[in-house]
Structure formats: C-alpha cells, structure tokens
Design a protein around this motif. Structure first.
Motif, PDB file in Angstrom:
ATOM      1  N   MET A   6      13.908  19.024  23.351  1.00  0.00           N
ATOM      2  CA  MET A   6      13.137  20.168  23.753  1.00  0.00           C
ATOM      3  C   MET A   6      13.809  21.407  23.182  1.00  0.00           C
ATOM      4  O   MET A   6      15.017  21.549  23.238  1.00  0.00           O
ATOM      5  CB  MET A   6      13.070  20.244  25.272  1.00  0.00           C
ATOM      6  N   LYS A   7      13.008  22.282  22.684  1.00  0.00           N
ATOM      7  CA  LYS A   7      13.517  23.520  22.098  1.00  0.00           C
ATOM      8  C   LYS A   7      13.222  24.658  23.053  1.00  0.00           C
ATOM      9  O   LYS A   7      12.084  24.895  23.431  1.00  0.00           O
ATOM     10  CB  LYS A   7      12.827  23.759  20.760  1.00  0.00           C
ATOM     11  N   VAL A   8      14.252  25.360  23.490  1.00  0.00           N
ATOM     12  CA  VAL A   8      14.093  26.492  24.388  1.00  0.00           C
ATOM     13  C   VAL A   8      14.504  27.744  23.640  1.00  0.00           C
ATOM     14  O   VAL A   8      15.580  27.797  23.048  1.00  0.00           O
ATOM     15  CB  VAL A   8      14.956  26.329  25.656  1.00  0.00           C
ATOM     16  N   CYS A  51       9.106  27.781  26.436  1.00  0.00           N
ATOM     17  CA  CYS A  51       9.109  26.424  25.917  1.00  0.00           C
ATOM     18  C   CYS A  51       7.661  25.933  25.938  1.00  0.00           C
ATOM     19  O   CYS A  51       6.824  26.444  26.662  1.00  0.00           O
ATOM     20  CB  CYS A  51      10.030  25.511  26.698  1.00  0.00           C
ATOM     21  N   ARG A  52       7.405  24.941  25.157  1.00  0.00           N
ATOM     22  CA  ARG A  52       6.041  24.423  25.041  1.00  0.00           C
ATOM     23  C   ARG A  52       5.736  23.468  26.191  1.00  0.00           C
ATOM     24  O   ARG A  52       6.556  22.650  26.565  1.00  0.00           O
ATOM     25  CB  ARG A  52       5.886  23.686  23.720  1.00  0.00           C
ATOM     26  N   ILE A  53       4.532  23.583  26.717  1.00  0.00           N
ATOM     27  CA  ILE A  53       4.124  22.707  27.816  1.00  0.00           C
ATOM     28  C   ILE A  53       4.138  21.246  27.370  1.00  0.00           C
ATOM     29  O   ILE A  53       4.452  20.358  28.150  1.00  0.00           O
ATOM     30  CB  ILE A  53       2.751  23.139  28.377  1.00  0.00           C
ATOM     31  N   SER A  54       3.839  21.007  26.113  1.00  0.00           N
ATOM     32  CA  SER A  54       3.837  19.628  25.615  1.00  0.00           C
ATOM     33  C   SER A  54       5.234  19.020  25.646  1.00  0.00           C
ATOM     34  O   SER A  54       5.384  17.809  25.755  1.00  0.00           O
ATOM     35  CB  SER A  54       3.280  19.575  24.193  1.00  0.00           C
ATOM     36  N   GLU A  55       6.263  19.858  25.584  1.00  0.00           N
ATOM     37  CA  GLU A  55       7.629  19.364  25.667  1.00  0.00           C
ATOM     38  C   GLU A  55       8.038  19.103  27.112  1.00  0.00           C
ATOM     39  O   GLU A  55       8.904  18.284  27.376  1.00  0.00           O
ATOM     40  CB  GLU A  55       8.590  20.358  25.023  1.00  0.00           C
ATOM     41  N   LEU A  56       7.397  19.793  28.041  1.00  0.00           N
ATOM     42  CA  LEU A  56       7.725  19.602  29.451  1.00  0.00           C
ATOM     43  C   LEU A  56       6.952  18.457  30.093  1.00  0.00           C
ATOM     44  O   LEU A  56       7.406  17.893  31.087  1.00  0.00           O
ATOM     45  CB  LEU A  56       7.431  20.886  30.231  1.00  0.00           C
ATOM     46  N   MET A  57       5.813  18.098  29.550  1.00  0.00           N
ATOM     47  CA  MET A  57       4.971  17.088  30.178  1.00  0.00           C
ATOM     48  C   MET A  57       5.660  15.739  30.369  1.00  0.00           C
ATOM     49  O   MET A  57       5.490  15.121  31.425  1.00  0.00           O
ATOM     50  CB  MET A  57       3.650  16.914  29.417  1.00  0.00           C
ATOM     51  N   PRO A  58       6.445  15.239  29.423  1.00  0.00           N
ATOM     52  CA  PRO A  58       7.139  13.968  29.688  1.00  0.00           C
ATOM     53  C   PRO A  58       8.071  14.052  30.898  1.00  0.00           C
ATOM     54  O   PRO A  58       8.165  13.097  31.674  1.00  0.00           O
ATOM     55  CB  PRO A  58       7.927  13.714  28.401  1.00  0.00           C
TER      56      PRO A  58
END
Length: 59
Positions: free
Chosen positions: A1-3, A27-34
């Motif tokens: 994940m890139k912050v 950060c991107r929501i797509s990176e947080l979803m997992p």
C-alpha cells in the motif's frame, strides 16, 4: 500500500490553544479494501464461533 503524506497547512491558532497539528494522508480505497475484507471475515468467523458455542451450551 502506498501512503502519501501531505504537508500540514498552517492554521491560525492562538498560542494558548490545546489543539494539536493536523496530520493527513491519502491512500486509494482499492488498496484498503483487502484489509477491510479481512477484518470482516475475521469478525464473521468470531461471530459464527460464538453462535456455535451458544447453541452447544443451549443443547
């Protein structure tokens, strides 16, 4: 994940204030979803185990 951290924007705050500096990150929501899915799966598993335990105690 890139912050990505943004620079804090100066806000007019009185010197005697108890406020702290704001920190923000993007950060991107797509990176947080997992992570969110994993938390939901863990919570569901704990809940199912609790239900199963209650059913066994009731029987």
């Amino acid at each position: 994940m890139k912050v990505i951290h943004r620079q804090a924007q100066p806000a007019p705050v009185a010197p005697s204030s108890d406020k702290v500096a704001r920190v923000s990150c993007v950060c991107r929501i797509s990176e947080l979803m997992p992570l969110v899915r994993q938390l939901h799966e863990d919570a569901r598993a704990r809940y199912q185990a609790q239900l199963s335990e209650q059913r066994q105690q009731a029987a």
